[in-house]
Write a protein that holds these residues in place. Structure first.
Motif, PDB file in Angstrom:
ATOM      1  N   VAL A 137       0.842  -1.201   0.000  1.00 49.18           N
ATOM      2  CA  VAL A 137       0.000   0.000   0.000  1.00 49.18           C
ATOM      3  C   VAL A 137       0.877   1.252   0.000  1.00 49.18           C
ATOM      4  O   VAL A 137       0.605   2.219  -0.712  1.00 49.18           O
ATOM      5  CB  VAL A 137      -0.967  -0.008   1.197  1.00 49.18           C
ATOM      6  N   LYS A 138       1.934   1.225   0.781  1.00 51.91           N
ATOM      7  CA  LYS A 138       2.868   2.360   0.799  1.00 51.91           C
ATOM      8  C   LYS A 138       3.455   2.598  -0.593  1.00 51.91           C
ATOM      9  O   LYS A 138       3.537   3.734  -1.059  1.00 51.91           O
ATOM     10  CB  LYS A 138       3.985   2.122   1.809  1.00 51.91           C
ATOM     11  N   MET A 139       3.876   1.511  -1.263  1.00 52.02           N
ATOM     12  CA  MET A 139       4.413   1.640  -2.628  1.00 52.02           C
ATOM     13  C   MET A 139       3.392   2.286  -3.552  1.00 52.02           C
ATOM     14  O   MET A 139       3.700   3.216  -4.311  1.00 52.02           O
ATOM     15  CB  MET A 139       4.758   0.264  -3.200  1.00 52.02           C
ATOM     16  N   ALA A 174       7.752 -10.648  -7.254  1.00 51.84           N
ATOM     17  CA  ALA A 174       8.872 -11.400  -6.697  1.00 51.84           C
ATOM     18  C   ALA A 174      10.036 -10.451  -6.449  1.00 51.84           C
ATOM     19  O   ALA A 174       9.943  -9.247  -6.686  1.00 51.84           O
ATOM     20  CB  ALA A 174       9.271 -12.529  -7.659  1.00 51.84           C
ATOM     21  N   GLY A 175      11.137 -11.023  -5.958  1.00 50.66           N
ATOM     22  CA  GLY A 175      12.348 -10.228  -5.767  1.00 50.66           C
ATOM     23  C   GLY A 175      12.644  -9.915  -4.312  1.00 50.66           C
ATOM     24  O   GLY A 175      11.782 -10.049  -3.439  1.00 50.66           O
ATOM     25  N   PRO A 176      13.876  -9.483  -4.055  1.00 53.12           N
ATOM     26  CA  PRO A 176      14.314  -9.176  -2.679  1.00 53.12           C
ATOM     27  C   PRO A 176      13.727  -7.861  -2.197  1.00 53.12           C
ATOM     28  O   PRO A 176      14.212  -6.783  -2.520  1.00 53.12           O
ATOM     29  CB  PRO A 176      15.845  -9.096  -2.820  1.00 53.12           C
ATOM     30  N   CYS A 177      12.671  -7.933  -1.422  1.00 51.96           N
ATOM     31  CA  CYS A 177      11.952  -6.719  -1.053  1.00 51.96           C
ATOM     32  C   CYS A 177      11.292  -6.894   0.309  1.00 51.96           C
ATOM     33  O   CYS A 177      10.067  -7.023   0.410  1.00 51.96           O
ATOM     34  CB  CYS A 177      10.912  -6.399  -2.130  1.00 51.96           C
ATOM     35  N   GLU A 190      11.934   3.185   3.304  1.00 52.16           N
ATOM     36  CA  GLU A 190      12.232   3.728   1.978  1.00 52.16           C
ATOM     37  C   GLU A 190      13.665   3.463   1.560  1.00 52.16           C
ATOM     38  O   GLU A 190      14.299   4.274   0.865  1.00 52.16           O
ATOM     39  CB  GLU A 190      11.888   5.223   1.897  1.00 52.16           C
ATOM     40  N   ARG A 191      14.181   2.311   1.948  1.00 47.69           N
ATOM     41  CA  ARG A 191      15.481   1.866   1.447  1.00 47.69           C
ATOM     42  C   ARG A 191      15.293   1.286   0.049  1.00 47.69           C
ATOM     43  O   ARG A 191      14.322   0.579  -0.208  1.00 47.69           O
ATOM     44  CB  ARG A 191      16.085   0.814   2.378  1.00 47.69           C
ATOM     45  N   LEU A 192      16.210   1.601  -0.836  1.00 50.25           N
ATOM     46  CA  LEU A 192      16.084   1.188  -2.228  1.00 50.25           C
ATOM     47  C   LEU A 192      15.888  -0.318  -2.338  1.00 50.25           C
ATOM     48  O   LEU A 192      16.672  -1.111  -1.816  1.00 50.25           O
ATOM     49  CB  LEU A 192      17.321   1.606  -3.024  1.00 50.25           C
ATOM     50  N   SER A 243       8.856   3.827  -7.774  1.00 49.61           N
ATOM     51  CA  SER A 243       9.000   5.094  -7.050  1.00 49.61           C
ATOM     52  C   SER A 243      10.484   5.344  -6.842  1.00 49.61           C
ATOM     53  O   SER A 243      11.328   4.590  -7.333  1.00 49.61           O
ATOM     54  CB  SER A 243       8.270   5.039  -5.700  1.00 49.61           C
ATOM     55  N   HIS A 244      10.799   6.399  -6.080  1.00 49.13           N
ATOM     56  CA  HIS A 244      12.220   6.690  -5.859  1.00 49.13           C
ATOM     57  C   HIS A 244      12.898   5.623  -5.019  1.00 49.13           C
ATOM     58  O   HIS A 244      14.127   5.519  -5.016  1.00 49.13           O
ATOM     59  CB  HIS A 244      12.385   8.065  -5.204  1.00 49.13           C
TER      60      HIS A 244
END
Length: 335
Positions: A25-27, A143-146, A154-156, A177-178
């Motif tokens: 939701v934040k994303m 998927a992916g490291p998240c 808000e770490r990349l 997003s950034h």
């Protein structure tokens, strides 16, 4: 011609109110004026409306509630949205979707679930296809490291969205997003199965840590795990893929090594001598790998795959084999 919200008026919503659902939701609020959010109960809904944060998970994440449309009714969510992100633990998904009585024709369902659906003992992609007649053209997999905790800070982070080509750009814009970079893939099944497998391997890394094995052994364990994953994926769905990409290897690494990893934490407790039952009860979040390994192990046996790490985790979790003895045997077959 100006595009509304850049995405042809596609309205998006999220089902679930755990840590990853909250992170998603934040994303989405970065790019969408309104995000629909179906949460567990009226208490959670009321708390978010009053305090502007999830009362249980990622409580530091503040939301502008004017950008949220909160509900506890899945039919309200699905009716309002063109895209529905499924972000409940896999063990609760069937209970939630069984309540879906509205028309969902043409809607895109995005699975952020990294586990097996117990009701059918299968992955979400197959469950949606077989039980709800939602074909792959209307599906996507995240998927992916998240890790949710890093999204909250808000770490990349990097996501991979696996879906058909015509949906890729639209979904990528929704999530980017950034602090979120998005890659796209057409390997829906491969991405979903790898997200499940990495949880099992993370349990093995946690067990190794709990038993006192060090970084050197864990590096060998993980390098064997990615090769074992490749064997499994090729046997299930052979298609051109590079398991060294972040959706496969990257997600495996972060889940095996990170202190945020609930699957590694579960394994660590078992390695330290906790019973499986007591280890699960001591955690306040679901470790998907525990529920997945039963189904995955049966698949490896049916297809006669050589998967010693999966085999060891299964025997420890479901046959109550001694973890120390299982890992002593495992050290003899890894290379």
């Amino acid at each position: 011609m100006v595009k509304k919200e850049l995405d042809n008026d596609k309205v998006i919503g999220v089902l679930g109110s755990g840590s990853f659902a909250t992170a998603i939701v934040k994303m989405l609020t970065e790019n969408s004026k309104t995000v629909h959010w179906c949460v567990r109960n009226e208490y959670v809904k009321g708390a978010i409306e009053l305090r502007h944060h999830n009362p249980t998970y990622l409580t530091a994440v503040k939301f502008n509630t004017r950008n949220l449309c909160l509900t506890t009714d899945i039919n309200e969510l699905v009716t309002a949205c063109d895209i529905v992100v499924l972000a409940t633990p896999s063990i609760y998904l069937s209970d939630a979707l069984d309540k879906m009585t509205c028309d969902y024709t043409g809607k895109i369902f995005v699975s952020a679930i990294k586990g097996i659906v117990p009701k059918v003992n299968d992955v979400v992609a197959h469950y949606l296809r077989d039980e709800f007649k939602i074909g792959y053209r209307h599906q996507a997999v995240i998927a992916g490291p998240c890790h949710a905790e890093e999204v909250a800070m808000e770490r990349l982070s990097y996501l991979t969205i696996a879906t058909i080509e015509e949906n890729q750009k639209m979904l990528s814009r929704k999530f980017s997003s950034h602090f979120i970079k998005v890659n796209c893939s057409a390997d829906i099944l491969g991405n979903e199965y790898s997200a499940i497998l990495k949880n099992i391997y993370a349990i093995s890394a946690g067990i190794a840590s709990g038993l006192g094995y060090g970084d050197n052994f864990t590096a060998v364990l993980v390098s064997n795990a990615i090769r074992e994953m490749e064997v499994f994926l090729d046997a299930i769905h052979e298609t051109p893929r590079d398991v060294n990409e972040s959706a496969y290897l990257g997600d495996l690494l972060v889940t095996a090594y990170s202190l945020f990893s609930r699957n590694r934490s579960l394994g660590n407790l078992i390695g330290k001598g906790y019973t499986v039952k007591s280890a699960i009860q001591s955690m306040n979040m679901v470790a998907e790998g525990y529920y997945a390994v039963d189904s995955i192990y049966k698949t490896t046996q049916q297809k006669k795959m050589k998967t010693p790490i999966i085999d060891a985790v299964y025997r420890i979790l479901y046959e109550e084999k001694n973890a120390e003895k299982e890992f002593k045997h495992l050290t003899k077959v890894l290379n």
